[in-house]
Design a protein around this motif. Sequence first.
Motif, PDB file in Angstrom:
ATOM      1  N   VAL A 138       0.887  -1.169   0.000  1.00 52.08           N
ATOM      2  CA  VAL A 138       0.000   0.000   0.000  1.00 52.08           C
ATOM      3  C   VAL A 138       0.922   1.215   0.000  1.00 52.08           C
ATOM      4  N   PHE A 139       0.833   2.024  -1.048  1.00 51.90           N
ATOM      5  CA  PHE A 139       1.744   3.162  -1.178  1.00 51.90           C
ATOM      6  C   PHE A 139       1.036   4.459  -0.818  1.00 51.90           C
ATOM      7  N   SER A 140       1.703   5.232   0.020  1.00 47.84           N
ATOM      8  CA  SER A 140       1.203   6.532   0.438  1.00 47.84           C
ATOM      9  C   SER A 140       1.552   7.558  -0.632  1.00 47.84           C
ATOM     10  N   SER A 141       0.605   7.769  -1.545  1.00 49.45           N
ATOM     11  CA  SER A 141       0.807   8.785  -2.577  1.00 49.45           C
ATOM     12  C   SER A 141       0.234  10.101  -2.067  1.00 49.45           C
ATOM     13  N   SER A 142      -0.177  10.957  -2.954  1.00 50.38           N
ATOM     14  CA  SER A 142      -0.707  12.251  -2.507  1.00 50.38           C
ATOM     15  C   SER A 142      -1.665  12.791  -3.556  1.00 50.38           C
ATOM     16  N   ALA A 143      -2.652  13.553  -3.106  1.00 48.66           N
ATOM     17  CA  ALA A 143      -3.583  14.182  -4.046  1.00 48.66           C
ATOM     18  C   ALA A 143      -2.882  15.241  -4.884  1.00 48.66           C
ATOM     19  N   THR A 144      -1.639  15.575  -4.525  1.00 43.49           N
ATOM     20  CA  THR A 144      -0.890  16.545  -5.322  1.00 43.49           C
ATOM     21  C   THR A 144      -0.663  16.007  -6.747  1.00 43.49           C
ATOM     22  N   VAL A 145      -0.771  14.672  -6.938  1.00 43.77           N
ATOM     23  CA  VAL A 145      -0.574  14.127  -8.295  1.00 43.77           C
ATOM     24  C   VAL A 145      -1.676  14.582  -9.250  1.00 43.77           C
ATOM     25  N   TYR A 146      -2.818  15.041  -8.713  1.00 39.36           N
ATOM     26  CA  TYR A 146      -3.893  15.522  -9.601  1.00 39.36           C
ATOM     27  C   TYR A 146      -3.523  16.855 -10.253  1.00 39.36           C
ATOM     28  N   GLY A 147      -2.499  17.526  -9.726  1.00 33.65           N
ATOM     29  CA  GLY A 147      -2.033  18.771 -10.327  1.00 33.65           C
ATOM     30  C   GLY A 147      -3.067  19.878 -10.244  1.00 33.65           C
ATOM     31  N   GLU A 148      -2.899  20.871 -11.115  1.00 41.47           N
ATOM     32  CA  GLU A 148      -3.841  21.991 -11.090  1.00 41.47           C
ATOM     33  C   GLU A 148      -4.651  22.070 -12.379  1.00 41.47           C
ATOM     34  N   HIS A 149      -4.424  21.131 -13.290  1.00 42.41           N
ATOM     35  CA  HIS A 149      -5.115  21.194 -14.581  1.00 42.41           C
ATOM     36  C   HIS A 149      -6.480  20.515 -14.533  1.00 42.41           C
ATOM     37  N   ASN A 150      -6.735  19.687 -13.528  1.00 46.11           N
ATOM     38  CA  ASN A 150      -7.987  18.941 -13.463  1.00 46.11           C
ATOM     39  C   ASN A 150      -9.069  19.737 -12.747  1.00 46.11           C
ATOM     40  N   PRO A 151     -10.327  19.647 -13.213  1.00 49.50           N
ATOM     41  CA  PRO A 151     -11.414  20.310 -12.486  1.00 49.50           C
ATOM     42  C   PRO A 151     -11.721  19.560 -11.189  1.00 49.50           C
ATOM     43  N   ILE A 152     -12.172  20.302 -10.201  1.00 51.85           N
ATOM     44  CA  ILE A 152     -12.559  19.705  -8.912  1.00 51.85           C
ATOM     45  C   ILE A 152     -14.025  19.272  -9.022  1.00 51.85           C
ATOM     46  N   PRO A 153     -14.471  18.150  -8.490  1.00 51.34           N
ATOM     47  CA  PRO A 153     -13.713  17.218  -7.656  1.00 51.34           C
ATOM     48  C   PRO A 153     -12.862  16.245  -8.484  1.00 51.34           C
ATOM     49  N   TYR A 154     -11.727  15.853  -7.872  1.00 57.45           N
ATOM     50  CA  TYR A 154     -10.828  14.934  -8.553  1.00 57.45           C
ATOM     51  C   TYR A 154     -11.358  13.509  -8.469  1.00 57.45           C
ATOM     52  N   ILE A 155     -11.182  12.775  -9.571  1.00 57.32           N
ATOM     53  CA  ILE A 155     -11.498  11.346  -9.544  1.00 57.32           C
ATOM     54  C   ILE A 155     -10.315  10.576 -10.120  1.00 57.32           C
ATOM     55  N   GLU A 156     -10.241   9.306  -9.741  1.00 60.53           N
ATOM     56  CA  GLU A 156      -9.026   8.531 -10.011  1.00 60.53           C
ATOM     57  C   GLU A 156      -8.716   8.381 -11.496  1.00 60.53           C
ATOM     58  N   LYS A 157      -9.739   8.367 -12.354  1.00 61.86           N
ATOM     59  CA  LYS A 157      -9.435   8.132 -13.776  1.00 61.86           C
ATOM     60  C   LYS A 157      -8.914   9.384 -14.484  1.00 61.86           C
ATOM     61  N   MET A 158      -8.835  10.513 -13.784  1.00 63.84           N
ATOM     62  CA  MET A 158      -8.265  11.719 -14.400  1.00 63.84           C
ATOM     63  C   MET A 158      -6.788  11.507 -14.724  1.00 63.84           C
ATOM     64  N   GLU A 159      -6.329  12.226 -15.740  1.00 60.38           N
ATOM     65  CA  GLU A 159      -4.904  12.155 -16.063  1.00 60.38           C
ATOM     66  C   GLU A 159      -4.126  12.931 -15.001  1.00 60.38           C
ATOM     67  N   ILE A 160      -3.148  12.272 -14.394  1.00 57.58           N
ATOM     68  CA  ILE A 160      -2.429  12.965 -13.323  1.00 57.58           C
ATOM     69  C   ILE A 160      -1.262  13.775 -13.890  1.00 57.58           C
ATOM     70  N   GLY A 161      -0.756  14.694 -13.104  1.00 56.47           N
ATOM     71  CA  GLY A 161       0.348  15.545 -13.556  1.00 56.47           C
ATOM     72  C   GLY A 161       0.693  16.557 -12.474  1.00 56.47           C
ATOM     73  N   ALA A 162       1.613  16.191 -11.607  1.00 59.70           N
ATOM     74  CA  ALA A 162       1.973  17.075 -10.495  1.00 59.70           C
ATOM     75  C   ALA A 162       2.765  18.275 -11.014  1.00 59.70           C
ATOM     76  N   ASN A 163       2.777  19.352 -10.230  1.00 61.03           N
ATOM     77  CA  ASN A 163       3.467  20.554 -10.699  1.00 61.03           C
ATOM     78  C   ASN A 163       4.603  20.990  -9.778  1.00 61.03           C
ATOM     79  N   ASN A 164       5.151  20.025  -9.023  1.00 59.34           N
ATOM     80  CA  ASN A 164       6.344  20.332  -8.205  1.00 59.34           C
ATOM     81  C   ASN A 164       7.128  19.037  -8.025  1.00 59.34           C
ATOM     82  N   PRO A 165       8.426  19.153  -7.677  1.00 65.16           N
ATOM     83  CA  PRO A 165       9.264  17.945  -7.604  1.00 65.16           C
ATOM     84  C   PRO A 165       8.735  16.902  -6.604  1.00 65.16           C
TER      85      PRO A 165
END
Length: 308
Positions: free
Chosen positions: A120-147
Amino acid sequence: MRILVTGGTGYIGSHTVLSLLETGHEVVVLDNLVNSSEESLRRVGELAGKTAAFHKVDLVDEAAVEAVFDQHSIDAVIHFAGLKAVGESVQEPLNYYYNNIVGTLNLLRAMDKHGVRSIVFSSSATVYGEHNPIPYIEKMEIGANNPYGRTKEQIEDILTDLGAADERWHIALLRYFNPVGAHPSGRIGEDPQGIPNNLVPYIAQVAVGRREKLMVFGGDYDTPDGTCLRDYIHVVDLAGGHVAALGYVAERPACTAGTLAPGKARPYWRCSTPSNRPWATRCRTRSRAAGRETCPRSGPTPPPPWPT
Ligand SMILES: NC(=O)c1ccc[n+]([C@@H]2O[C@H](COP(=O)([O-])OP(=O)(O)OC[C@H]3O[C@@H](n4cnc5c(N)ncnc54)[C@H](O)[C@@H]3O)[C@@H](O)[C@H]2O)c1
């Protein structure tokens, strides 16, 4: 089951270790203590009435990670260990990529070698980036905007490829927003080394007098009180989510992503000024656009116009 918890002396890790012990699991903790202390595990042991084995090991030390698997017969892993400060990751990207990615690769290679293929990996909602509309859902294309976020995204990619390549792997990627709170005993909680990166430790430090006041950055968002909205999840619920995810992955091969969140956004200001606390009067807001202090406020926040 015997569960290895990496980062198990940290904030979320220590609450999860407690939850695992309380639900009858045996626990082995691996942590290099870069942002935590062994004291949290001592207290977890007191609360649970039983202890977790502890190894002070850095995940980037491949041989030391291997040795933990040689010593214990591990059934599954919950992987929290990592550096997590967004701002610091912008300043020190090499350190973040090395620590988080190399550490995870060492862990996965040791797991594979020892036939341990549930994680079980502790990821983060930061992977949804800022390009996706809220609310985020898992099938969205992810794209974080920081290292920091990109280390999470890249680890998700590695785990997704692993799940696709070898059906013996059982993997959950858990994305979450803002964990807050502490165990009801008050014996464990969030106690970062150095300058806090999250809101609640700041509030706590003002409450105990370690800091003079709380700065709230952003007073001109399009929200009921101008402060930003955040989706907070209680750390005990989050810990329970990780334990439940272990059961989930046990029954399903491959890699599944899930988001752990109550789905209710709360404004910063309300979070930082619960009813009539004296330290609430020491809060200040800053204009997000101008980056300067604009709106000194005192006294409790008026009744919220938003749902609670
Ligand atoms: N707290 C949050 O706001 C939040 C939100 C989303 C995701 N997460 C993720 O959850 C996980 C746990 O977060 P936390 O808030 O408990 O943080 P934390 O800093 O309290 O815990 C992380 C632990 O990992 C350890 N660690 C770091 N690098 C290590 C290494 N190379 N080897 C061994 N141990 C190492 C640290 O000493 C610490 O005890 C992190 O992966 C973080 O990215 C946190």
